[in-house]
Design a protein around this motif. Structure first.
Motif, PDB file in Angstrom:
ATOM      1  N   GLU A  40       0.823  -1.207   0.000  1.00  0.00           N
ATOM      2  CA  GLU A  40       0.000   0.000   0.000  1.00  0.00           C
ATOM      3  C   GLU A  40       0.855   1.256   0.000  1.00  0.00           C
ATOM      4  O   GLU A  40       0.549   2.227  -0.695  1.00  0.00           O
ATOM      5  N   ALA A  41       1.937   1.241   0.766  1.00  0.00           N
ATOM      6  CA  ALA A  41       2.826   2.403   0.817  1.00  0.00           C
ATOM      7  C   ALA A  41       3.466   2.654  -0.545  1.00  0.00           C
ATOM      8  O   ALA A  41       3.510   3.791  -1.028  1.00  0.00           O
ATOM      9  N   ALA A  42       3.966   1.595  -1.168  1.00  0.00           N
ATOM     10  CA  ALA A  42       4.601   1.739  -2.477  1.00  0.00           C
ATOM     11  C   ALA A  42       3.612   2.243  -3.521  1.00  0.00           C
ATOM     12  O   ALA A  42       3.949   3.097  -4.360  1.00  0.00           O
ATOM     13  N   ILE A  48       1.795   9.374  -6.009  1.00  0.00           N
ATOM     14  CA  ILE A  48       2.355  10.713  -5.781  1.00  0.00           C
ATOM     15  C   ILE A  48       3.374  11.043  -6.878  1.00  0.00           C
ATOM     16  O   ILE A  48       3.411  12.161  -7.408  1.00  0.00           O
ATOM     17  N   ALA A  49       4.198  10.053  -7.227  1.00  0.00           N
ATOM     18  CA  ALA A  49       5.217  10.261  -8.263  1.00  0.00           C
ATOM     19  C   ALA A  49       4.589  10.604  -9.602  1.00  0.00           C
ATOM     20  O   ALA A  49       5.165  11.386 -10.387  1.00  0.00           O
ATOM     21  N   PRO A  58       9.344  10.627  -4.327  1.00  0.00           N
ATOM     22  CA  PRO A  58       8.343   9.546  -4.357  1.00  0.00           C
ATOM     23  C   PRO A  58       8.812   8.306  -5.120  1.00  0.00           C
ATOM     24  O   PRO A  58       8.634   7.177  -4.641  1.00  0.00           O
ATOM     25  N   SER A  59       9.421   8.496  -6.270  1.00  0.00           N
ATOM     26  CA  SER A  59       9.927   7.350  -7.041  1.00  0.00           C
ATOM     27  C   SER A  59      11.044   6.638  -6.278  1.00  0.00           C
ATOM     28  O   SER A  59      11.133   5.404  -6.280  1.00  0.00           O
ATOM     29  N   TYR A  60      11.889   7.411  -5.643  1.00  0.00           N
ATOM     30  CA  TYR A  60      12.975   6.851  -4.844  1.00  0.00           C
ATOM     31  C   TYR A  60      12.422   5.922  -3.765  1.00  0.00           C
ATOM     32  O   TYR A  60      12.937   4.816  -3.554  1.00  0.00           O
ATOM     33  N   ILE A  65      11.404   0.741  -1.014  1.00  0.00           N
ATOM     34  CA  ILE A  65      10.504  -0.230  -0.391  1.00  0.00           C
ATOM     35  C   ILE A  65      10.639  -1.587  -1.064  1.00  0.00           C
ATOM     36  O   ILE A  65      10.717  -2.627  -0.396  1.00  0.00           O
ATOM     37  N   GLU A  66      10.670  -1.588  -2.384  1.00  0.00           N
ATOM     38  CA  GLU A  66      10.780  -2.855  -3.115  1.00  0.00           C
ATOM     39  C   GLU A  66      12.101  -3.562  -2.784  1.00  0.00           C
ATOM     40  O   GLU A  66      12.140  -4.779  -2.608  1.00  0.00           O
ATOM     41  N   ILE A  67      13.172  -2.791  -2.705  1.00  0.00           N
ATOM     42  CA  ILE A  67      14.481  -3.388  -2.409  1.00  0.00           C
ATOM     43  C   ILE A  67      14.509  -3.992  -1.013  1.00  0.00           C
ATOM     44  O   ILE A  67      14.899  -5.146  -0.824  1.00  0.00           O
ATOM     45  N   ILE A  68      14.090  -3.220  -0.023  1.00  0.00           N
ATOM     46  CA  ILE A  68      14.143  -3.686   1.364  1.00  0.00           C
ATOM     47  C   ILE A  68      13.293  -4.936   1.558  1.00  0.00           C
ATOM     48  O   ILE A  68      13.673  -5.856   2.288  1.00  0.00           O
ATOM     49  N   SER A  69      12.156  -4.989   0.869  1.00  0.00           N
ATOM     50  CA  SER A  69      11.260  -6.140   1.031  1.00  0.00           C
ATOM     51  C   SER A  69      11.792  -7.399   0.359  1.00  0.00           C
ATOM     52  O   SER A  69      11.213  -8.475   0.521  1.00  0.00           O
ATOM     53  N   CYS A  70      12.890  -7.292  -0.378  1.00  0.00           N
ATOM     54  CA  CYS A  70      13.468  -8.459  -1.055  1.00  0.00           C
ATOM     55  C   CYS A  70      14.399  -9.273  -0.157  1.00  0.00           C
ATOM     56  O   CYS A  70      14.644 -10.447  -0.436  1.00  0.00           O
TER      57      CYS A  70
END
Length: 212
Positions: A40-42, A48-49, A58-60, A65-70
């Protein structure tokens, strides 16, 4: 990694009154992230981006988020999907803010996610790339505490892999802490986080070097 998320939500506190749509959206996205509602956050950062086309943040954060969740994933197909998506958003952020050290070290973190998943498969090609990224980022921003912390963690990981002591890098961690404490936090939603991670590593350094 969880501490990164928690710290990120405290990056910048704004008044609850007279907020712009951007501020409301960013605050809500950070709240969702703190609640570990990563998808939801991503998605909110992505929306927003799509509006804030000249704003790299926002894109950053979608990419981050995607990286950390990997980290910790066992499914390589899912890993590739998430990190491909992360790279797309980091590329978008980089197109807006070129040679931005915060974005650069996120590319290194992306590579680290691949290496952590399968060092034998990804380590050979991506390790050298990370060394180059950190060197370039440090040349651009020698007093950026996140650059120094990221580079030092990478160097420590490399030392451990080759069975060498990490003690020589403890001084760099202390310097990173000093840089964090001296940093002026003036830009809303800027990724100022990292000092808690640096202090955690510092404590480990002290334990490892204390007399037995």
């Amino acid at each position: 990694m969880k501490s990164v998320v928690l710290i990120a939500t405290l990056i910048f506190t704004l008044s609850l009154t007279a907020q712009t749509p951007y501020e409301k959206g960013m605050n809500k996205a950070f709240t969702l992230w703190e609640q570990q509602k990563n998808t939801e956050a991503a998605q909110l950062f992505e929306r927003i981006a799509s509006v804030e086309k000249d704003n790299w943040l926002p894109s950053y954060y979608v990419g981050l988020i995607e990286i950390i969740s990997c980290f910790g994933l066992k499914d390589e197909a899912l890993l590739n999907t998430k990190l491909t998506r992360a790279k797309e958003f980091l590329d978008s952020a980089s197109a807006i803010s070129k040679d931005n050290p915060e974005i650069m070290i996120s590319y290194a973190l992306l590579n680290t996610a691949y290496i952590a998943f399968d060092g034998a498969k990804y380590g050979m090609t991506l390790s050298g790339e990370n060394v180059a990224i950190y060197q370039k980022a440090q040349a651009i921003a020698p007093n950026n505490p996140r650059v120094l912390l990221g580079k030092t963690e990478w160097d420590m990981g490399t030392a451990k892999f080759f069975g060498k002591s990490t003690a020589p890098y403890c001084e760099d961690i202390e310097r990173a802490i000093d840089l964090f404490e001296a940093e002026e936090q003036t830009i809303p939603y800027y990724p100022y986080s990292g000092i808690e991670r640096a202090k955690e590593i510092s404590n480990n350094c002290k334990k490892e070097t204390s007399p037995k």
